[in-house]
Design a protein around this motif. Structure first.
Motif, PDB file in Angstrom:
ATOM      1  N   ARG A   1      38.957 -10.602  55.570  1.00 59.82           N
ATOM      2  CA  ARG A   1      39.909 -10.746  56.679  1.00 59.82           C
ATOM      3  C   ARG A   1      40.048  -9.437  57.434  1.00 59.82           C
ATOM      4  O   ARG A   1      39.981  -8.356  56.851  1.00 59.82           O
ATOM      5  N   ARG A   2      40.247  -9.578  58.732  1.00 62.34           N
ATOM      6  CA  ARG A   2      40.547  -8.429  59.577  1.00 62.34           C
ATOM      7  C   ARG A   2      42.067  -8.328  59.671  1.00 62.34           C
ATOM      8  O   ARG A   2      42.733  -9.211  60.188  1.00 62.34           O
ATOM      9  N   MET A   3      42.627  -7.248  59.144  1.00 61.64           N
ATOM     10  CA  MET A   3      44.071  -7.129  59.038  1.00 61.64           C
ATOM     11  C   MET A   3      44.595  -6.058  59.988  1.00 61.64           C
ATOM     12  O   MET A   3      44.088  -4.936  60.007  1.00 61.64           O
ATOM     13  N   THR A   4      45.593  -6.425  60.782  1.00 61.42           N
ATOM     14  CA  THR A   4      46.301  -5.490  61.652  1.00 61.42           C
ATOM     15  C   THR A   4      47.725  -5.360  61.129  1.00 61.42           C
ATOM     16  O   THR A   4      48.421  -6.358  60.958  1.00 61.42           O
ATOM     17  N   LEU A   5      48.158  -4.141  60.887  1.00 58.52           N
ATOM     18  CA  LEU A   5      49.481  -3.881  60.335  1.00 58.52           C
ATOM     19  C   LEU A   5      50.206  -2.876  61.215  1.00 58.52           C
ATOM     20  O   LEU A   5      49.673  -1.812  61.521  1.00 58.52           O
ATOM     21  N   THR A   6      51.429  -3.219  61.625  1.00 58.34           N
ATOM     22  CA  THR A   6      52.263  -2.309  62.405  1.00 58.34           C
ATOM     23  C   THR A   6      53.531  -2.003  61.623  1.00 58.34           C
ATOM     24  O   THR A   6      54.242  -2.915  61.195  1.00 58.34           O
ATOM     25  N   LEU A   7      53.786  -0.713  61.436  1.00 60.33           N
ATOM     26  CA  LEU A   7      54.967  -0.244  60.708  1.00 60.33           C
ATOM     27  C   LEU A   7      55.909   0.457  61.678  1.00 60.33           C
ATOM     28  O   LEU A   7      55.481   1.308  62.453  1.00 60.33           O
ATOM     29  N   ALA A   8      57.189   0.087  61.628  1.00 57.35           N
ATOM     30  CA  ALA A   8      58.203   0.722  62.467  1.00 57.35           C
ATOM     31  C   ALA A   8      59.104   1.588  61.590  1.00 57.35           C
ATOM     32  O   ALA A   8      59.354   1.252  60.432  1.00 57.35           O
ATOM     33  N   PRO A   9      59.629   2.695  62.112  1.00 56.16           N
ATOM     34  CA  PRO A   9      60.444   3.587  61.285  1.00 56.16           C
ATOM     35  C   PRO A   9      61.780   3.001  60.863  1.00 56.16           C
ATOM     36  O   PRO A   9      62.429   3.554  59.975  1.00 56.16           O
ATOM     37  N   ASP A  10      62.197   1.885  61.456  1.00 57.08           N
ATOM     38  CA  ASP A  10      63.463   1.265  61.046  1.00 57.08           C
ATOM     39  C   ASP A  10      63.294   0.362  59.830  1.00 57.08           C
ATOM     40  O   ASP A  10      64.228  -0.323  59.428  1.00 57.08           O
ATOM     41  N   GLY A  11      62.081   0.353  59.239  1.00 54.82           N
ATOM     42  CA  GLY A  11      61.858  -0.413  58.021  1.00 54.82           C
ATOM     43  C   GLY A  11      61.168  -1.740  58.227  1.00 54.82           C
ATOM     44  O   GLY A  11      60.896  -2.445  57.252  1.00 54.82           O
ATOM     45  N   GLN A  12      60.827  -2.107  59.452  1.00 57.44           N
ATOM     46  CA  GLN A  12      60.170  -3.393  59.699  1.00 57.44           C
ATOM     47  C   GLN A  12      58.647  -3.246  59.689  1.00 57.44           C
ATOM     48  O   GLN A  12      58.111  -2.185  60.007  1.00 57.44           O
ATOM     49  N   TRP A  13      57.988  -4.331  59.326  1.00 60.67           N
ATOM     50  CA  TRP A  13      56.541  -4.403  59.438  1.00 60.67           C
ATOM     51  C   TRP A  13      56.145  -5.768  59.953  1.00 60.67           C
ATOM     52  O   TRP A  13      56.843  -6.770  59.743  1.00 60.67           O
ATOM     53  N   ARG A  14      55.034  -5.800  60.668  1.00 55.52           N
ATOM     54  CA  ARG A  14      54.444  -7.064  61.122  1.00 55.52           C
ATOM     55  C   ARG A  14      52.939  -6.952  60.971  1.00 55.52           C
ATOM     56  O   ARG A  14      52.370  -5.870  61.146  1.00 55.52           O
ATOM     57  N   ALA A  15      52.315  -8.069  60.626  1.00 53.28           N
ATOM     58  CA  ALA A  15      50.879  -8.036  60.352  1.00 53.28           C
ATOM     59  C   ALA A  15      50.214  -9.304  60.860  1.00 53.28           C
ATOM     60  O   ALA A  15      50.825 -10.369  60.937  1.00 53.28           O
ATOM     61  N   ARG A  16      48.935  -9.138  61.191  1.00 54.24           N
ATOM     62  CA  ARG A  16      48.078 -10.260  61.589  1.00 54.24           C
ATOM     63  C   ARG A  16      46.861 -10.250  60.677  1.00 54.24           C
ATOM     64  O   ARG A  16      46.232  -9.207  60.467  1.00 54.24           O
ATOM     65  N   SER A  17      46.510 -11.413  60.139  1.00 53.02           N
ATOM     66  CA  SER A  17      45.353 -11.544  59.260  1.00 53.02           C
ATOM     67  C   SER A  17      44.399 -12.569  59.863  1.00 53.02           C
ATOM     68  O   SER A  17      44.744 -13.756  59.976  1.00 53.02           O
ATOM     69  N   ALA A  18      43.203 -12.118  60.255  1.00 54.51           N
ATOM     70  CA  ALA A  18      42.226 -12.990  60.915  1.00 54.51           C
ATOM     71  C   ALA A  18      40.979 -13.088  60.040  1.00 54.51           C
ATOM     72  O   ALA A  18      40.217 -12.115  59.918  1.00 54.51           O
ATOM     73  N   PRO A  19      40.727 -14.242  59.391  1.00 59.19           N
ATOM     74  CA  PRO A  19      39.517 -14.404  58.577  1.00 59.19           C
ATOM     75  C   PRO A  19      38.262 -14.210  59.413  1.00 59.19           C
ATOM     76  O   PRO A  19      38.198 -14.632  60.582  1.00 59.19           O
ATOM     77  N   LEU A  20      37.260 -13.576  58.834  1.00 64.98           N
ATOM     78  CA  LEU A  20      36.026 -13.314  59.566  1.00 64.98           C
ATOM     79  C   LEU A  20      35.159 -14.548  59.739  1.00 64.98           C
ATOM     80  O   LEU A  20      34.163 -14.499  60.467  1.00 64.98           O
ATOM     81  N   ASP A  21      35.505 -15.671  59.085  1.00 68.11           N
ATOM     82  CA  ASP A  21      34.716 -16.895  59.275  1.00 68.11           C
ATOM     83  C   ASP A  21      35.168 -17.678  60.499  1.00 68.11           C
ATOM     84  O   ASP A  21      34.655 -18.764  60.771  1.00 68.11           O
ATOM     85  N   GLY A  22      36.108 -17.159  61.267  1.00 70.20           N
ATOM     86  CA  GLY A  22      36.529 -17.802  62.501  1.00 70.20           C
ATOM     87  C   GLY A  22      37.702 -18.752  62.370  1.00 70.20           C
ATOM     88  O   GLY A  22      38.137 -19.330  63.375  1.00 70.20           O
ATOM     89  N   THR A  23      38.230 -18.951  61.187  1.00 70.53           N
ATOM     90  CA  THR A  23      39.393 -19.823  61.030  1.00 70.53           C
ATOM     91  C   THR A  23      40.628 -19.145  61.631  1.00 70.53           C
ATOM     92  O   THR A  23      40.622 -17.964  61.966  1.00 70.53           O
ATOM     93  N   ALA A  24      41.688 -19.951  61.779  1.00 77.82           N
ATOM     94  CA  ALA A  24      42.878 -19.474  62.482  1.00 77.82           C
ATOM     95  C   ALA A  24      43.505 -18.272  61.786  1.00 77.82           C
ATOM     96  O   ALA A  24      43.579 -18.204  60.556  1.00 77.82           O
ATOM     97  N   ALA A  25      43.966 -17.347  62.617  1.00 77.61           N
ATOM     98  CA  ALA A  25      44.655 -16.166  62.089  1.00 77.61           C
ATOM     99  C   ALA A  25      46.098 -16.510  61.745  1.00 77.61           C
ATOM    100  O   ALA A  25      46.683 -17.449  62.285  1.00 77.61           O
ATOM    101  N   THR A  26      46.664 -15.752  60.848  1.00 72.41           N
ATOM    102  CA  THR A  26      48.056 -15.931  60.457  1.00 72.41           C
ATOM    103  C   THR A  26      48.804 -14.623  60.683  1.00 72.41           C
ATOM    104  O   THR A  26      48.209 -13.548  60.736  1.00 72.41           O
ATOM    105  N   ALA A  27      50.121 -14.723  60.812  1.00 72.54           N
ATOM    106  CA  ALA A  27      50.954 -13.541  61.030  1.00 72.54           C
ATOM    107  C   ALA A  27      52.130 -13.575  60.062  1.00 72.54           C
ATOM    108  O   ALA A  27      52.604 -14.654  59.678  1.00 72.54           O
TER     109      ALA A  27
END
Length: 238
Positions: free
Chosen positions: A138-164
């Motif tokens: 999976r191709r993973m994108t992770l964003t960290l904020a200094p207020d303690g929050q995180w958000r991430a996107r996970s996109a499988p390399l086989d082309g199936t739908a990404a999840t967040a």
């Protein structure tokens, strides 16, 4: 033949003295210091132009958070402790269990490592968990904020739908800097900084990756737009 009398030598002297007196009178009409420019004033003006107004914030210093409160509030002045509800410094028991007996110095209250002091986005390829060799990487994108929050996107390399996903991160160690991403009441992932701009994935959903997986800091911040409609997480003060 009568020759004209030569002018008396005192007349030119009188004319010169009169001209000097006239010039002196004109100079005295100006106030003292008329031509002097205050050095302190020029220095102050130069500093003001160079630094700008006190309320001006450079674009590079802007903080990108999540949800409605996207602008991070300024930190309190040195020596002024912010009031926090009792118990907000301690991470949930599930997070402490996920961290395990990690080597390094435990995170103390009020300590913010520089790696987490500003909003950053990381990107990398995450291998399958150990024991699940059939799943795609999976191709993973992770964003960290200094207020303690995180958000991430996970996109499988086989082309199936990404999840967040989204949640709160907790600092569990400072040497090395290690965090646990919590989604709801359960730990989602454990990561540590092996370099100031590189994260290593230790565990994902309770399992270690089959191969070493790293996330590298990106030049641009990815707000994970798939979650834009979600309300911001109420994470404990870091």
């Amino acid at each position: 033949m009568i020759m004209p009398r030569a002018l008396s030598p005192t007349i030119p002297r009188l004319l010169s003295l009169g001209l000097l007196a006239l010039l002196a009178a004109c100079a005295q009409q100006r106030e003292p210091g008329f031509y002097d420019v205050s050095r302190s004033g020029t220095v102050s003006d130069a500093r003001h132009r160079a630094q700008g107004d006190a309320d001006t914030v450079a674009p590079a210093q802007l903080q990108f958070g999540f949800g409605a409160d996207s602008q991070k509030k300024p930190a309190p002045e040195s020596g002024a402790a912010a009031a926090q509800p009792a118990g907000t410094d301690a991470a949930p028991a599930a997070v402490q269990a996920a961290a395990g007996q990690a080597a390094g110095r435990p995170a103390g209250p009020g300590h913010m490592p520089r790696e987490l002091a500003e909003t950053r986005s990381y990107l990398g390829t995450v291998a399958c968990p150990a024991g699940q060799q059939a799943c795609p990487a999976r191709r993973m994108t992770l964003t960290l904020a200094p207020d303690g929050q995180w958000r991430a996107r996970s996109a499988p390399l086989d082309g199936t739908a990404a999840t967040a996903a989204m949640g709160c991160w907790h600092l569990v160690s400072t040497e090395p800097v290690r965090i646990v991403l919590q989604a709801g009441e359960q730990p989602h992932a454990t990561l540590e900084f092996i370099q100031p701009n590189v994260l290593r994935l230790i565990r994902l959903d309770g399992q270690a990756p089959l191969l070493e997986s790293r996330l590298t800091r990106q030049a641009d911040i990815d707000p994970i737009q798939e979650l834009a409609a979600k309300p911001a997480e109420a994470c404990a003060a870091r």
